[in-house]
Design an enzyme around this catalytic site. Structure first.
Site, short mmCIF file in Angstrom:
data_model
loop_
_atom_site.label_atom_id
_atom_site.label_comp_id
_atom_site.label_asym_id
_atom_site.label_seq_id
_atom_site.Cartn_x
_atom_site.Cartn_y
_atom_site.Cartn_z
N SER A 87 1.96 -22.87 9.65
CA SER A 87 1.00 -21.77 9.58
C SER A 87 0.34 -21.76 8.21
O SER A 87 0.91 -22.26 7.23
CB SER A 87 1.74 -20.45 9.80
OG SER A 87 0.96 -19.37 9.34
N GLU A 101 3.33 -25.05 15.46
CA GLU A 101 3.24 -24.46 14.12
C GLU A 101 4.59 -23.81 13.81
O GLU A 101 5.08 -23.02 14.60
CB GLU A 101 2.13 -23.42 14.12
CG GLU A 101 1.79 -22.84 12.79
CD GLU A 101 0.57 -21.95 12.88
OE1 GLU A 101 -0.55 -22.47 12.77
OE2 GLU A 101 0.73 -20.74 13.10
N CYS A 150 -4.62 -11.78 10.60
CA CYS A 150 -3.61 -11.46 9.59
C CYS A 150 -4.20 -11.53 8.19
O CYS A 150 -5.03 -12.37 7.89
CB CYS A 150 -2.41 -12.39 9.74
SG CYS A 150 -1.62 -12.26 11.36
N CYS A 204 -9.24 -15.99 15.66
CA CYS A 204 -7.95 -16.55 15.29
C CYS A 204 -7.91 -18.07 15.30
O CYS A 204 -8.89 -18.73 15.58
CB CYS A 204 -6.85 -15.92 16.13
SG CYS A 204 -6.60 -14.18 15.69
#
Length: 552
Positions: free
Chosen positions: A468, A442, A192, A119
């Site tokens: 993001s 973010e 994601c 991540c």
């Protein structure tokens, strides 16, 4: 071997005794000591599958003739940390991760490392550690999540949650539909699905040469990812024997290759922060000027979620990063033939690659002649600001609006939710930079809410904070200098006119120098938000976002 410092000679009997206590055999003591820096966490969906990958990396290391040691590294899920004070810790965790990996590997004199990551801040943090240590290292990114589905509708994290909230607020979605969407948007382990920061950094890591081919795009729960994990374990032992170090792989040329890839992909704006920080750690002269220069030469040839309904799964099926190499190599003179951890050069990987040009367009048939990312300058951002051009509708490439100023993300969110923000506004969020936040939060929630409420082409948002990779719309971040460093963004007042001009690469506060001078004379810097702990320490040491927001 470097590990001889803890295992060779009569005077190392105490060291060996402690190593035997961990279960190392006499035969294992003779082998290269390979660390597996694992960021496994049950708190982070991108990392929950890492226990399985650890086993495959271990098998590879032992099959290759090494002795493996797993140790833990912290991981923050930006999606869970977002929208509250927890997000202040995300960017600082990048440097903390680098510190952790450097500390453990140096204290135990490991010969090489497999860096198991996925991540947003973990991957660049691991790369920074690799460069500090400069011992053989290979990166395994744990891979993207499967696409979500609900009643034959393809769902991803952003459209299935953040943007769904905006639709619910304006009555386009019922409460039960919202809950159904959130349950199906993230169907399992992995980063994601779209080209957000985690996947952007995985792609750039592979392009730089620090991962094996297809590592960036191979799905988190696939046999393909397991095989890559095993092969990475095998390969690191050979790299130790070859003494192939990160400083030989992460060079000015490979970093510029990464920038070019970022521009072709339309990746996350966070990647600019991270590439600058990686360059700083490597001692390589890469600045915002490199992004600015290359952005005029490189078109966008790939468009993934959040700017389309294609995901990382589609990119992998279209040829992955080797397919990008095949498409770009030999056609852009700034793209170099560098070598990576696989032992192969880009030209060799590209030669073997297959590519689907419906997903990965050719350079003479781009999605747009514009790059995916751009650096903006002007009186509001003399040291630069960044925008994800791929997320902006072409009809609003020049936008002028009236400022509505908020000194925190929370205040801006309340204003957007309560319809205080209307068409024609420029939302200005100040004191959210690296020093002012502190931590440079973010801010996906306000940008997604703007889009979800149907204002994506009618409202702009600018900030000294960051966004993001899932952000889209007229959103300018990383404005430098930040408000807490005396930047002009801290002098903006409600009603001021602001112009964002993407073709001209400019961002301008339409207020005279005389008026700004008067405001500065009356200006009083707010007190620091944090006075103790990690965040206060970070605020004292962190550099500007234009320098990668490094803290060392």
């Amino acid at each position: 071997m470097r590990s001889d410092n803890v295992k060779e000679g009569i005077n190392k009997a105490p060291h060996r005794a402690l190593l035997y206590a961990t279960g190392v055999s006499k035969e294992g003591m003779k082998k290269p000591f390979i660390g597996i820096a694992s960021s496994f966490s049950e708190l982070v969906p991108g990392h929950v599958s890492m226990r399985d990958l650890e086993r495959y990396i271990e098998k590879g290391i032992h099959s290759g003739g090494g002795q493996s040691f797993i140790f833990g590294v912290p991981a923050v899920c930006d999606g869970i940390a977002m929208g509250h004070s927890g997000m202040k810790y995300s960017l600082p965790s990048r440097d903390l991760i680098a510190d952790c990996v450097e500390t453990v590997a140096s204290a135990h004199q490991l010969d090489g490392l497999v860096l198991l990551t996925n991540c947003d801040k973990i991957t660049p943090g691991m790369l920074m550690a690799a460069l500090r240590l400069d011992i053989p290292c290979i990166v395994v990114t744990a891979g993207p999540m499967m696409d979500g589905h609900c009643k034959h509708k393809k769902l991803m994290f952003i459209n299935g949650t953040f943007e769904a909230i905006g639709k619910y607020r304006i009555g386009e979605m019922t409460e039960s539909e919202l809950y159904e969407s959130e349950e199906n948007a993230c169907p399992g382990a992995g980063s994601c699905q779209g080209l957000y920061t985690a996947n952007t950094m995985a792609c750039l890591t592979e392009m730089m040469g620090m991962s094996l081919p297809f590592c960036a795009t191979a799905g988190a729960v696939t046999a393909k990812k397991r095989r890559i994990a095993f092969e990475s374990g095998m390969r690191i032992v050979d790299m130790v024997k070859e003494d192939l170090k990160p400083s030989q792989i992460i060079t000015r040329e490979s970093l510029r290759n990464a920038i070019i890839t970022d521009l072709t992909l339309g990746g996350s704006t966070n990647s600019i922060l991270h590439l600058l920080a990686i360059a700083h750690t490597a001692g390589v002269d890469i600045t915002l000027q490199d992004f600015e220069e290359l952005s005029h030469k490189v078109p966008q040839i790939i468009k993934l979620d959040p700017s389309s309904d294609l995901t990382m799964t589609d990119l992998d099926n279209a040829g992955g990063i080797p397919g990008v190499m095949k498409t770009v190599f030999g056609k852009l003179k700034d793209f170099s033939d560098t070598q990576g951890v696989s032992g192969m050069k880009i030209s060799e990987i590209a030669q073997k690659a297959w590519v689907d040009n419906d997903v990965i367009r050719t350079l003479d048939n781009p999605i747009t002649s514009n790059p995916g990312l751009a650096v903006l300058r002007g009186n509001l951002a003399p040291d630069g600001a960044v925008i994800k051009v791929s997320g902006v509708d072409p009809s609003v490439s020049v936008f002028t609006g009236k400022a509505k100023v908020y000194t925190s993300e929370e205040a801006a969110m309340h204003a957007i939710e309560t319809d205080e923000v209307v068409a024609g506004d420029v939302v200005v969020i100040t004191y959210e930079g690296p020093k002012g936040g502190p931590g440079m939060k973010e801010m996906l929630a306000p940008t997604s809410l703007i889009v979800g409420k149907g204002l994506g082409k009618d409202v702009a948002l600018i900030t000294d904070g960051r966004f993001s990779g899932g952000t889209r719309g007229i959103c300018v971040g990383h404005i430098c200098p930040e408000a807490a460093d005396g930047g002009i963004i801290g002098l903006v007042e409600n009603g001021d006119s602001i112009t964002i001009d993407l073709p001209a690469r400019s961002i301008k506060l339409n207020v005279s120098d005389d008026v700004l001078a008067q405001r500065r004379a009356k200006f009083i810097m707010p007190e620091p938000k944090e006075r103790k702990g990690v965040l206060a320490k970070y605020a004292r040491s962190v550099k500007s976002a234009s320098k990668g927001a490094v803290s060392s």
